[in-house]
Design a protein around this motif. Structure first.
Motif, mmCIF file in Angstrom:
data_model
loop_
_atom_site.group_PDB
_atom_site.id
_atom_site.type_symbol
_atom_site.label_atom_id
_atom_site.label_comp_id
_atom_site.label_asym_id
_atom_site.label_seq_id
_atom_site.Cartn_x
_atom_site.Cartn_y
_atom_site.Cartn_z
ATOM 1 N N VAL B 163 31.875 36.199 50.547
ATOM 2 C CA VAL B 163 33.292 35.893 50.690
ATOM 3 C C VAL B 163 34.043 37.043 50.042
ATOM 4 O O VAL B 163 33.889 37.285 48.842
ATOM 5 C CB VAL B 163 33.675 34.579 49.983
ATOM 6 C CG1 VAL B 163 35.137 34.262 50.215
ATOM 7 C CG2 VAL B 163 32.805 33.427 50.451
ATOM 8 N N VAL B 164 34.771 37.763 50.840
ATOM 9 C CA VAL B 164 35.526 38.900 50.304
ATOM 10 C C VAL B 164 36.948 38.889 50.870
ATOM 11 O O VAL B 164 37.253 38.129 51.786
ATOM 12 C CB VAL B 164 34.865 40.251 50.687
ATOM 13 C CG1 VAL B 164 33.455 40.348 50.124
ATOM 14 C CG2 VAL B 164 34.840 40.432 52.200
ATOM 15 N N VAL B 277 51.964 49.891 42.183
ATOM 16 C CA VAL B 277 51.491 48.733 42.950
ATOM 17 C C VAL B 277 50.101 48.366 42.463
ATOM 18 O O VAL B 277 49.263 49.239 42.234
ATOM 19 C CB VAL B 277 51.460 49.035 44.464
ATOM 20 C CG1 VAL B 277 50.933 47.828 45.236
ATOM 21 C CG2 VAL B 277 52.836 49.416 44.964
ATOM 22 N N GLY B 278 49.867 47.091 42.297
ATOM 23 C CA GLY B 278 48.574 46.611 41.816
ATOM 24 C C GLY B 278 47.779 45.916 42.906
ATOM 25 O O GLY B 278 48.029 46.100 44.100
ATOM 26 N N PHE B 279 46.816 45.133 42.482
ATOM 27 C CA PHE B 279 45.950 44.420 43.419
ATOM 28 C C PHE B 279 45.421 43.193 42.697
ATOM 29 O O PHE B 279 44.980 43.299 41.542
ATOM 30 C CB PHE B 279 44.775 45.315 43.831
ATOM 31 C CG PHE B 279 44.293 45.086 45.242
ATOM 32 C CD1 PHE B 279 44.607 45.973 46.258
ATOM 33 C CD2 PHE B 279 43.534 43.958 45.555
ATOM 34 C CE1 PHE B 279 44.166 45.770 47.569
ATOM 35 C CE2 PHE B 279 43.089 43.750 46.852
ATOM 36 C CZ PHE B 279 43.402 44.646 47.860
ATOM 37 N N ASP B 280 45.464 42.047 43.323
ATOM 38 C CA ASP B 280 44.899 40.761 42.846
ATOM 39 C C ASP B 280 45.948 39.684 42.641
ATOM 40 O O ASP B 280 45.676 38.506 42.815
ATOM 41 C CB ASP B 280 44.128 40.861 41.510
ATOM 42 C CG ASP B 280 42.854 41.665 41.606
ATOM 43 O OD1 ASP B 280 42.439 41.943 42.735
ATOM 44 O OD2 ASP B 280 42.291 42.011 40.552
ATOM 45 N N GLN B 297 45.397 37.806 46.122
ATOM 46 C CA GLN B 297 44.079 37.294 46.478
ATOM 47 C C GLN B 297 44.022 35.845 46.054
ATOM 48 O O GLN B 297 44.427 35.518 44.942
ATOM 49 C CB GLN B 297 42.985 38.008 45.691
ATOM 50 C CG GLN B 297 42.826 39.452 45.938
ATOM 51 C CD GLN B 297 41.349 39.847 45.809
ATOM 52 O OE1 GLN B 297 40.501 39.275 46.469
ATOM 53 N NE2 GLN B 297 41.064 40.812 44.976
ATOM 54 N N LYS B 298 43.448 35.027 46.888
ATOM 55 C CA LYS B 298 43.273 33.629 46.492
ATOM 56 C C LYS B 298 41.977 33.535 45.719
ATOM 57 O O LYS B 298 40.916 33.225 46.254
ATOM 58 C CB LYS B 298 43.242 32.744 47.721
ATOM 59 C CG LYS B 298 44.557 32.729 48.475
ATOM 60 C CD LYS B 298 44.615 31.527 49.405
ATOM 61 C CE LYS B 298 45.708 31.666 50.443
ATOM 62 N NZ LYS B 298 45.173 31.576 51.813
ATOM 63 N N LYS B 299 42.075 33.810 44.436
ATOM 64 C CA LYS B 299 40.872 33.896 43.609
ATOM 65 C C LYS B 299 40.211 32.538 43.410
ATOM 66 O O LYS B 299 38.991 32.408 43.543
ATOM 67 C CB LYS B 299 41.248 34.509 42.254
ATOM 68 C CG LYS B 299 41.874 35.893 42.410
ATOM 69 C CD LYS B 299 42.561 36.376 41.153
ATOM 70 C CE LYS B 299 43.925 35.768 40.910
ATOM 71 N NZ LYS B 299 44.951 36.079 41.913
ATOM 72 N N LEU B 327 38.727 36.981 53.694
ATOM 73 C CA LEU B 327 40.020 36.341 53.467
ATOM 74 C C LEU B 327 41.156 37.315 53.766
ATOM 75 O O LEU B 327 41.007 38.530 53.635
ATOM 76 C CB LEU B 327 40.109 35.862 52.015
ATOM 77 C CG LEU B 327 39.041 34.840 51.614
ATOM 78 C CD1 LEU B 327 39.101 34.571 50.106
ATOM 79 C CD2 LEU B 327 39.223 33.541 52.374
ATOM 80 N N LYS B 328 42.267 36.741 54.163
ATOM 81 C CA LYS B 328 43.397 37.595 54.498
ATOM 82 C C LYS B 328 44.117 38.086 53.252
ATOM 83 O O LYS B 328 44.332 37.338 52.311
ATOM 84 C CB LYS B 328 44.383 36.831 55.386
ATOM 85 C CG LYS B 328 44.200 37.153 56.865
ATOM 86 C CD LYS B 328 45.102 36.333 57.740
ATOM 87 C CE LYS B 328 46.561 36.730 57.674
ATOM 88 N NZ LYS B 328 47.356 35.889 58.636
#
Lengths: 346, 346
Positions: B163-164, B277-280, B297-299, B327-328
């Motif tokens: 799952v990524v 800009v970040g990520f997560d 991200q839907k962690k 995942l989108k």
DNA sequence: ATGAAAGCGCTAACAG
DNA sequence: CTGTTAGCGCTTTCAT
């Protein structure tokens, strides 16, 4: 799943008995050098991995400890858990984690499961001052240590190891600090009222109010269960009072951040219009623009210490003294309380 | 430790054999109602708790899963771990956590320990694209699922569940967004270059640069191993270049916060002087004053899904299809990129 | 120095 | 319906 190779397989190939293999692999004396070498070689070739479950069953030792926490989403816990996991790893233990936050089961149930799974000991950070699961652990002489929160039963306390912060002092310092900055109406965002942390921080706060001659207003203390959202709501409620507080002491940084959003959303400034002080010193608290004044806790060290104490109990033949560790609190003054603007005014 | 009560004790008291006790307590048919009632009563009185270790040994099932992560201190992971732990708890499983951050042992070693302890399956969030421990799991037909990062071996990929996030798309969106805000020199703060997340986010970023006609400057991409401190240092280095970037794309929010401190400390403004800009989309990113533009991200859901897939593999008699879930990604525009000031300029 | 036998606490097979 | 027997994989006596 591929069939696992067991000591029997090795024994058959080496032409010895399983017992010999066991001794050879566990570096027991009284095994011929030749035999041992041969056995180790075969084990290597077959990529033998011992079944620790079977070993645990017979040795009554699993090298696994259970960790019970309230809510891993609260930034206080990852750091605590990190200290615990890393120290445990270093000492050869694994940790099973139980996050009680939304668990359908009670702490007591989860502790029973943990024990059923053969954990050697438990680290519990969810204790309430009159917790009966804790009492049961004591009765059963099961090894455990309390972290962050302690138990109040006077008969039990000299049997229970714990590592906590000096929460009374923390609460006291916060209110004293706020008083000296000129505040007379100080609200509290508290957690669970049966947690020793809350009780003691509150006691410290009340004592400071008394010492400073501030009138206590029970309405200004709201339980928020360590929830960001509840703290947000509580702060809004507080600020809509006809006589709102001029300062908010949040019992943890995570709730303080929730309160902070509420304050800013209402167009109020921190600290000019409302002072905010948290507790724990999570990473986010030190970020520029957040600059949350707070009480620092050595969370990582608390975790490490908890494991160290537990493992000592587990591995020392002679029973250790009961450890009651009270870590020193330390105030970290940043900008959310206004100190940098006015300094102490009294 | 008090001696534990076993089914033998119950059997003796009830005047039956251990086997009968076992069946009675496990709701097996073919046991007389009377006998069963008596046995249950005795078990209750003695506060019998089954030894799950012994049960696991014989059933080859422990209802425990292993979780391997890189660093619980990175706020990405607590939320992931929360989804995992809570879903696992709901489905009747416990989770043993392995934080690889400062572990003296390798991932391969820790996976072996986990397997030795009898975990039914493993969730791994530390996979590198050519990880050999992962390859070994496949060879042994051991149940596991990869989270967040995947493996690239073409022969293996149709045997590995994962799952990524759509990381390519995430990286692409970030650069495109920055481009449309007028940026031509975009730096990247990356993680481990053998992590599929990094490779794909970078690929997406490069593709966007190509599509937008931005010249790629390899010097502007720095590996920071998901460390706050390393990101802080890297950002300083970047900003001291003779031709510094005008925007920084950090591969995770945690590093973005480190970079943010560096930027602000140097007296630069975000986003006026430098876009970030970040990520997560970790919790801190949405705080007022931080307002970090990032890829969401839907962690929690990723964690839940990972457990769901793993447990299905474990419990379904017929082997399931291999799950490849992507995942989108979704961009969350806040204030650290400057969109609210200028909007898109091209 | 090694083998044989027993057993950890539980469940599964087959008898009775 | 219930009891007997066997055994999961390992370690630990006790013999040899």
């Amino acid at each position: 799943m591929i069939k696992k190779v067991t000591i029997k397989d090795i024994a058959r190939i080496a032409g010895v008995t399983p017992a010999t293999v066991s001794m050879a692999l566990n570096n027991r004396p009284r095994i011929g050098a030749e035999t041992r070498k041969k056995i180790i070689k075969i084990a290597g070739e077959l990529d033998y991995q011992p079944d620790l479950l079977a070993r645990s069953l017979i040795c009554r030792k699993s090298y696994t400890i259970g960790l019970v926490i309230t809510n891993i989403a609260d930034p206080f816990f990852p750091e605590l858990a990190q200290g615990i996991e890393e120290k445990a790893d270093e000492l050869g233990y694994s940790v099973i984690i139980c996050n009680m936050n939304r668990s359908m089961r009670t702490v007591g149930e989860r502790i029973e499961t943990l024990r059923g799974k053969g954990v050697d000991g438990i680290i519990c950070a969810t204790a309430l001052v009159d917790d009966s699961p804790i009492r049961k652990l004591v009765d059963d002489h099961f090894p455990f240590v309390l972290l962050n929160r302690r138990h109040y039963d006077p008969d039990l306390s000299n049997k229970i190891d714990y590592v906590v912060l000096n929460n009374f002092s923390g609460g006291y310092s916060v209110v004293k600090h706020l008083y000296r900055l000129g505040h007379n109406r100080i609200a509290q965002l508290a957690g669970h009222f049966k947690a020793s942390t809350v009780i003691e921080r509150n006691k410290g706060a009340l004592q400071a109010m008394k010492d400073c001659g501030i009138k206590q207003t029970p309405r200004l203390t709201i339980g928020c269960e360590y929830s960001f959202e509840q703290a947000y709501d509580a702060a809004k409620k507080l600020l809509k009072m006809k006589r709102p507080p001029t300062a908010i002491f949040s019992h943890d940084d995570y709730m303080a951040l929730g309160a902070r959003e509420a304050v800013l959303e209402m167009g109020l400034r921190i600290p000019e219009d409302i002072a905010l002080v948290g507790f724990d010193d999570i990473n986010t608290a030190s970020l520029t623009g957040i600059d949350l004044t707070t009480i620092s806790q050595k969370k990582y060290e608390m975790g490490e210490l908890g494991v160290k104490i537990l493992v000592e109990k587990l591995e020392k033949a002679v029973p250790q003294l009961v450890n009651h560790v009270v870590l020193k609190d330390r105030m970290v003054i940043r900008k959310s309380c206004g100190y940098h603007l006015t300094g102490y005014v009294r």
